[in-house]
Design a protein around this motif. Structure first.
Motif, PDB file in Angstrom:
ATOM      1  N   VAL A  10     -15.498   1.470   7.470  1.00  0.00           N
ATOM      2  CA  VAL A  10     -14.817   2.021   6.288  1.00  0.00           C
ATOM      3  C   VAL A  10     -14.962   0.611   5.683  1.00  0.00           C
ATOM      4  CG1 VAL A  10     -12.572   2.055   5.383  1.00  0.00           C
ATOM      5  CG2 VAL A  10     -12.915   3.071   7.924  1.00  0.00           C
ATOM      6  N   GLU A  11     -15.808   0.186   4.149  1.00  0.00           N
ATOM      7  CA  GLU A  11     -15.394  -0.446   3.284  1.00  0.00           C
ATOM      8  C   GLU A  11     -14.950  -0.746   2.184  1.00  0.00           C
ATOM      9  OE1 GLU A  11     -20.316   0.364   3.235  1.00  0.00           O
ATOM     10  OE2 GLU A  11     -20.332  -1.488   5.060  1.00  0.00           O
ATOM     11  N   ASN A  12     -13.771   0.679   2.103  1.00  0.00           N
ATOM     12  CA  ASN A  12     -13.791   0.947   0.930  1.00  0.00           C
ATOM     13  C   ASN A  12     -11.794  -0.323   1.385  1.00  0.00           C
ATOM     14  OD1 ASN A  12     -11.287   1.549  -1.010  1.00  0.00           O
ATOM     15  ND2 ASN A  12     -12.899   1.878  -2.218  1.00  0.00           N
ATOM     16  N   PHE A  13     -10.852  -1.258   0.569  1.00  0.00           N
ATOM     17  CA  PHE A  13     -10.123  -2.048   1.154  1.00  0.00           C
ATOM     18  C   PHE A  13      -8.686  -0.804   0.456  1.00  0.00           C
ATOM     19  CE2 PHE A  13      -6.696  -4.876  -0.008  1.00  0.00           C
ATOM     20  CZ  PHE A  13      -6.520  -5.370   0.817  1.00  0.00           C
ATOM     21  N   ARG A  14      -8.495  -0.504  -0.421  1.00  0.00           N
ATOM     22  CA  ARG A  14      -7.578   0.497  -0.547  1.00  0.00           C
ATOM     23  C   ARG A  14      -8.041   1.189   0.709  1.00  0.00           C
ATOM     24  NH1 ARG A  14      -4.984   3.245  -5.095  1.00  0.00           N
ATOM     25  NH2 ARG A  14      -6.004   2.041  -6.911  1.00  0.00           N
ATOM     26  N   GLU A  15      -9.195   2.793   0.716  1.00  0.00           N
ATOM     27  CA  GLU A  15      -8.845   3.289   1.533  1.00  0.00           C
ATOM     28  C   GLU A  15      -8.786   2.921   3.243  1.00  0.00           C
ATOM     29  OE1 GLU A  15     -11.966   6.198   4.229  1.00  0.00           O
ATOM     30  OE2 GLU A  15     -12.657   5.068   2.893  1.00  0.00           O
ATOM     31  N   MET A  16      -8.781   1.216   3.653  1.00  0.00           N
ATOM     32  CA  MET A  16      -9.047   0.835   4.639  1.00  0.00           C
ATOM     33  C   MET A  16      -6.761   0.474   4.606  1.00  0.00           C
ATOM     34  SD  MET A  16      -9.237  -1.030   7.393  1.00  0.00           S
ATOM     35  CE  MET A  16     -10.850  -1.748   6.917  1.00  0.00           C
ATOM     36  N   ILE A  17      -6.248   0.445   3.782  1.00  0.00           N
ATOM     37  CA  ILE A  17      -5.117   0.133   3.868  1.00  0.00           C
ATOM     38  C   ILE A  17      -4.007   1.267   3.479  1.00  0.00           C
ATOM     39  CG2 ILE A  17      -3.122  -1.432   2.506  1.00  0.00           C
ATOM     40  CD1 ILE A  17      -4.680  -3.014   4.010  1.00  0.00           C
ATOM     41  N   GLU A  18      -4.100   2.355   2.848  1.00  0.00           N
ATOM     42  CA  GLU A  18      -3.466   3.188   2.905  1.00  0.00           C
ATOM     43  C   GLU A  18      -3.751   4.584   3.415  1.00  0.00           C
ATOM     44  OE1 GLU A  18      -3.042   3.639  -2.244  1.00  0.00           O
ATOM     45  OE2 GLU A  18      -4.504   4.954  -1.494  1.00  0.00           O
ATOM     46  N   LYS A  19      -4.741   4.594   4.304  1.00  0.00           N
ATOM     47  CA  LYS A  19      -5.475   5.603   5.128  1.00  0.00           C
ATOM     48  C   LYS A  19      -4.681   4.788   7.062  1.00  0.00           C
ATOM     49  CE  LYS A  19      -7.929   8.229   3.366  1.00  0.00           C
ATOM     50  NZ  LYS A  19     -10.009   9.239   2.757  1.00  0.00           N
ATOM     51  N   GLY A  20      -4.217   3.904   6.515  1.00  0.00           N
ATOM     52  CA  GLY A  20      -3.737   3.390   7.701  1.00  0.00           C
ATOM     53  C   GLY A  20      -4.127   2.626   9.238  1.00  0.00           C
ATOM     54  N   TYR A  21      -5.731   2.275   8.697  1.00  0.00           N
ATOM     55  CA  TYR A  21      -6.677   1.929   9.889  1.00  0.00           C
ATOM     56  C   TYR A  21      -6.126   0.515  10.298  1.00  0.00           C
ATOM     57  CZ  TYR A  21      -9.810   5.331   8.545  1.00  0.00           C
ATOM     58  OH  TYR A  21     -10.807   6.365   8.227  1.00  0.00           O
ATOM     59  N   TYR A  22      -6.286  -0.166  11.638  1.00  0.00           N
ATOM     60  CA  TYR A  22      -6.012  -1.544  11.596  1.00  0.00           C
ATOM     61  C   TYR A  22      -6.976  -2.556  10.864  1.00  0.00           C
ATOM     62  CZ  TYR A  22      -5.879  -5.692  15.572  1.00  0.00           C
ATOM     63  OH  TYR A  22      -5.468  -6.513  15.909  1.00  0.00           O
ATOM     64  N   GLY A  50     -18.470  -8.035   7.330  1.00  0.00           N
ATOM     65  CA  GLY A  50     -17.428  -7.552   6.893  1.00  0.00           C
ATOM     66  C   GLY A  50     -17.280  -7.855   5.177  1.00  0.00           C
ATOM     67  N   LYS A  51     -18.789  -8.170   5.040  1.00  0.00           N
ATOM     68  CA  LYS A  51     -19.392  -9.165   3.603  1.00  0.00           C
ATOM     69  C   LYS A  51     -18.374  -7.181   3.094  1.00  0.00           C
ATOM     70  CE  LYS A  51     -24.082  -9.407   4.075  1.00  0.00           C
ATOM     71  NZ  LYS A  51     -23.482  -9.045   5.371  1.00  0.00           N
ATOM     72  N   THR A  52     -18.894  -6.914   2.472  1.00  0.00           N
ATOM     73  CA  THR A  52     -18.790  -5.263   2.179  1.00  0.00           C
ATOM     74  C   THR A  52     -17.098  -5.029   1.711  1.00  0.00           C
ATOM     75  OG1 THR A  52     -20.924  -4.097   1.906  1.00  0.00           O
ATOM     76  CG2 THR A  52     -19.064  -3.260   1.198  1.00  0.00           C
ATOM     77  N   LEU A  53     -16.808  -5.256   2.995  1.00  0.00           N
ATOM     78  CA  LEU A  53     -14.907  -4.827   2.730  1.00  0.00           C
ATOM     79  C   LEU A  53     -14.084  -6.144   2.203  1.00  0.00           C
ATOM     80  CD1 LEU A  53     -12.317  -3.356   3.761  1.00  0.00           C
ATOM     81  CD2 LEU A  53     -12.768  -4.255   5.903  1.00  0.00           C
ATOM     82  N   ASN A  54     -14.895  -6.961   2.603  1.00  0.00           N
ATOM     83  CA  ASN A  54     -14.130  -8.161   1.405  1.00  0.00           C
ATOM     84  C   ASN A  54     -14.628  -8.138   0.536  1.00  0.00           C
ATOM     85  OD1 ASN A  54     -12.776  -9.724   4.188  1.00  0.00           O
ATOM     86  ND2 ASN A  54     -15.101 -11.020   4.287  1.00  0.00           N
ATOM     87  N   MET A  55     -15.181  -8.191  -0.417  1.00  0.00           N
ATOM     88  CA  MET A  55     -16.221  -7.621  -1.761  1.00  0.00           C
ATOM     89  C   MET A  55     -14.791  -6.462  -2.171  1.00  0.00           C
ATOM     90  SD  MET A  55     -18.649  -9.886  -2.534  1.00  0.00           S
ATOM     91  CE  MET A  55     -19.497  -9.728  -3.770  1.00  0.00           C
ATOM     92  N   SER A  56     -14.039  -6.053  -1.582  1.00  0.00           N
ATOM     93  CA  SER A  56     -13.794  -4.670  -1.890  1.00  0.00           C
ATOM     94  C   SER A  56     -12.411  -4.880  -2.171  1.00  0.00           C
ATOM     95  CB  SER A  56     -13.832  -3.334  -1.582  1.00  0.00           C
ATOM     96  OG  SER A  56     -13.393  -2.374  -1.655  1.00  0.00           O
ATOM     97  N   MET A  57     -12.163  -5.983  -1.613  1.00  0.00           N
ATOM     98  CA  MET A  57     -10.952  -7.245  -0.928  1.00  0.00           C
ATOM     99  C   MET A  57     -10.439  -7.524  -2.510  1.00  0.00           C
ATOM    100  SD  MET A  57      -9.548  -9.521   1.158  1.00  0.00           S
ATOM    101  CE  MET A  57     -10.560 -10.839   0.492  1.00  0.00           C
ATOM    102  N   LEU A  58     -11.686  -8.153  -2.391  1.00  0.00           N
ATOM    103  CA  LEU A  58     -11.812  -9.256  -3.999  1.00  0.00           C
ATOM    104  C   LEU A  58     -11.672  -8.153  -5.175  1.00  0.00           C
ATOM    105  CD1 LEU A  58     -14.248 -11.577  -2.887  1.00  0.00           C
ATOM    106  CD2 LEU A  58     -12.028 -11.651  -3.097  1.00  0.00           C
ATOM    107  N   ARG A  59     -12.146  -7.309  -5.504  1.00  0.00           N
ATOM    108  CA  ARG A  59     -12.139  -6.184  -5.984  1.00  0.00           C
ATOM    109  C   ARG A  59     -10.384  -5.732  -6.744  1.00  0.00           C
ATOM    110  NH1 ARG A  59     -13.976  -0.353  -6.882  1.00  0.00           N
ATOM    111  NH2 ARG A  59     -12.704   0.443  -8.732  1.00  0.00           N
ATOM    112  N   TYR A  60     -10.270  -5.402  -5.366  1.00  0.00           N
ATOM    113  CA  TYR A  60      -8.798  -5.061  -5.788  1.00  0.00           C
ATOM    114  C   TYR A  60      -7.808  -5.765  -6.324  1.00  0.00           C
ATOM    115  CZ  TYR A  60     -10.426  -0.245  -4.672  1.00  0.00           C
ATOM    116  OH  TYR A  60     -10.664   1.080  -4.331  1.00  0.00           O
TER     117      TYR A  60
END
Length: 554
Positions: A10-22, A50-60
């Motif tokens: 999972v590399e998309n921050f929104r998906e990470m949070i909204e789908k309840g991942y750890y 974790g580079k891609t997930l962090n970049m997604s977080m920065l975008r959001y």
């Protein structure tokens, strides 16, 4: 307790949070970017850290949008950092580009993927078309959106989009470029490196150097490609590598984060195993774990809390850099690889300003690539004159597995190409001296890992014999079950059969004693008797002893 899913892949921050991942909270990366105010920030970390997930977080976080995204960050560390940082949320137009898809077989295919990525960003901001000042700009915008712009126009495509966004919103643009070096590494191995370098350099120069509408940029990759090569003239470039003292906890998991995760999932008793397999990286002075492997390991505990550790990271890449090291290794480098696999260290000059086309121009450059891409870790560092020297070791059991497997595959392929008829003739003709000489010569060319002990030499000899032609090769890696280590049998009982028993000596002087021990075992275990019952009468028996790169046969 309900199972909280692990974010494997999972590399998309929104998906990470909204789908309840750890989620291991890395939002303080935002705070550091705001505080340190780097204009163009290049983060180099190994893959899957974790580079891609962090970049997604920065975008959001930073992206200007009508949507209120504060709920995505509820309960995270950045929300408690202070009003200064919360004012930056949703403030800037963001251009987010990943170059990962440009890993293609030809320059034309890679360029096509770049056009797709850029078209996607233009479509994301399509609402600004009507607000652009001139018809020419509106037409140019639509050409990019429809992948129809002239090829040379793409060299300034990010800058143009940034200018369009500024003209509409009146604020600078945040540009995020993920995996910038993927097309460079791929083009190096595929044969169009210079053309790709020119393309990426031109895009970066216009977007980052001559772009007055840039607020700030974040670029990620595994390696810093020489400033003179890609980042030409970027005086505003801030490089944050694994040697840097800042931003160290934002990529990879710290010991505390891993401890909390294991405790959360009720497998804290496995912490020593996780440390042995996935810890050991040192970013600046912060020790970190491989996040990809830890997540996969914890995920495997869903069914079995005592699941075995596995090399998850090694399966995510071709490990071509390790392969290049092994293939080009001379005797001294082979000894260094052996020392590393044994758990020892090597010390090499380290410099970050390298390019892919320099990777194997010197052996030191290859060690540099291995260090910055996560195949080696820092133990200590010191300066000699103007040169930085780093003492390095293999980080953990997982990476050691990669070295061992790479070495084994390389040896198998090399053996397939060898002319080993003299070895086969010496075995079938009873020429023990010649047999020992050929095996010793081949051992000198191999890369050994002595913790394998007898099983290493067993694999070595079985590999040498696999192309013996008409003979059936039976290899028995398990000891103590009443069967010889290696058995050669002609399909017809009228032909020969060969019994080989292997022993490992503690010293060179013990070789002969170990040969005698192997022959004694053949007699005591009555290996020959089973062959005679099958009908074989012409039976050869060898006791083979090894000590490091030396071999004796009796």
């Amino acid at each position: 307790m309900d199972w909280t899913p692990l974010p494997v892949g999972v590399e998309n921050f929104r998906e990470m949070i909204e789908k309840g991942y750890y989620y291991v909270d890395k939002t303080l990366l935002i705070k550091d970017l705001i505080d340190l105010k780097g204009k163009v920030n290049l983060f180099t970390r190994p893959r899957r850290f974790g580079k891609t997930l962090n970049m997604s977080m920065l975008r959001y976080f930073f992206e200007k949008t009508e949507e209120d995204r504060s709920s995505l960050f509820a309960g995270t560390k950045i929300m408690a950092a202070g009003e200064k940082y919360l004012r930056e949320m949703g403030r800037y137009p963001v251009i987010a580009l990943s170059l990962k898809s440009m890993k293609q077989g030809s320059y034309e295919e890679a360029f096509h993927c770049l056009k797709e990525e850029i078209a996607g960003e233009y479509k994301k901001h399509r609402e600004i078309i009507e607000k652009l000042d001139t018809e020419d700009d509106r037409e140019k915008y639509e050409l990019f959106m429809n992948r129809a712009a002239d090829e040379k126009e793409y060299l300034t495509s990010l800058k143009f989009l940034s200018e369009c966004l500024y003209s509409c919103y009146g604020t600078g643009t945040v540009i995020l470029v993920d995996e910038y070096d993927v097309p460079l590494e791929n083009s190096y191995f595929r044969g169009f490196y210079e053309k790709m370098t020119d393309l990426i350099r031109s895009i970066f120069e216009s977007a980052f150097k001559t772009n007055d509408t840039l607020e700030f940029a974040v670029v990620t990759g595994c390696l810093r490609i020489s400033k003179e090569s890609i980042f030409t003239g970027l005086n505003n470039l801030k490089i944050i590598s694994i040697l840097s003292e800042s931003y160290n906890e934002h990529f990879g998991f710290t010991g505390r984060e891993v401890h909390e995760m294991l405790k959360y999932y009720g497998i804290q008793d496995n912490e020593d195993v996780v440390r042995k397999w996935y810890d050991g990286y040192l970013f600046g002075n912060t020790e970190v774990y491989n996040p990809w492997s830890v997540i996969n390991y914890v995920d495997s505990s869903y069914q079995n809390k005592n699941a075995f550790a596995k090399p998850y990271w090694s399966n995510t890449s071709s490990n071509s850099i390790v392969r290049t090291l092994v293939e080009k290794a001379d005797i001294s480098v082979r000894q260094e690889i052996e020392a590393l696999i044994e758990g020892k260290t090597i010390t090499k000059p380290i410099h970050e300003d390298i390019t892919y086309d320099e990777m194997d121009s010197t052996q030191d450059n290859l060690w540099n690539f291995l260090f910055f891409t996560g195949y080696l870790k820092k133990i200590s560092e010191h300066m000699e004159g103007e040169t930085l020297y780093v003492e390095m070791a293999i980080p953990n059991a997982e990476v050691r597995y990669i070295y061992k497997n790479t070495v084994l595959r390389w040896f198998e392929e090399k053996t397939d190409k060898k002319e080993l008829t003299p070895l086969y003739e010496s075995i079938l003709n009873g020429d023990r001296a010649k047999m020992a000489e050929i095996l010793s010569q081949n051992l000198m060319e191999t890369i050994s890992f002595y913790d394998y002990q007898e099983s290493y030499y067993h694999g070595f000899l079985a590999g040498m014999l696999k192309n013996i032609g008409s003979y059936i090769v039976l290899s028995n890696r398990e000891s103590g079950n009443g069967r010889p280590d290696i058995l050669l049998k002609y399909p017809s009982v009228r032909g020969k059969a060969v019994i080989i028993e292997i022993k490992v000596a503690d010293t060179y002087r013990d070789l002969e004693k170990k040969c005698d021990e192997a022959l004694r075992q053949i007699e005591e275990q009555k290996y020959e008797e089973a062959l005679r019952q099958e009908g074989y009468s012409d039976i050869l028996k060898y006791g083979v002893a090894f000590y490091r790169k030396e071999c004796m046969v009796k």
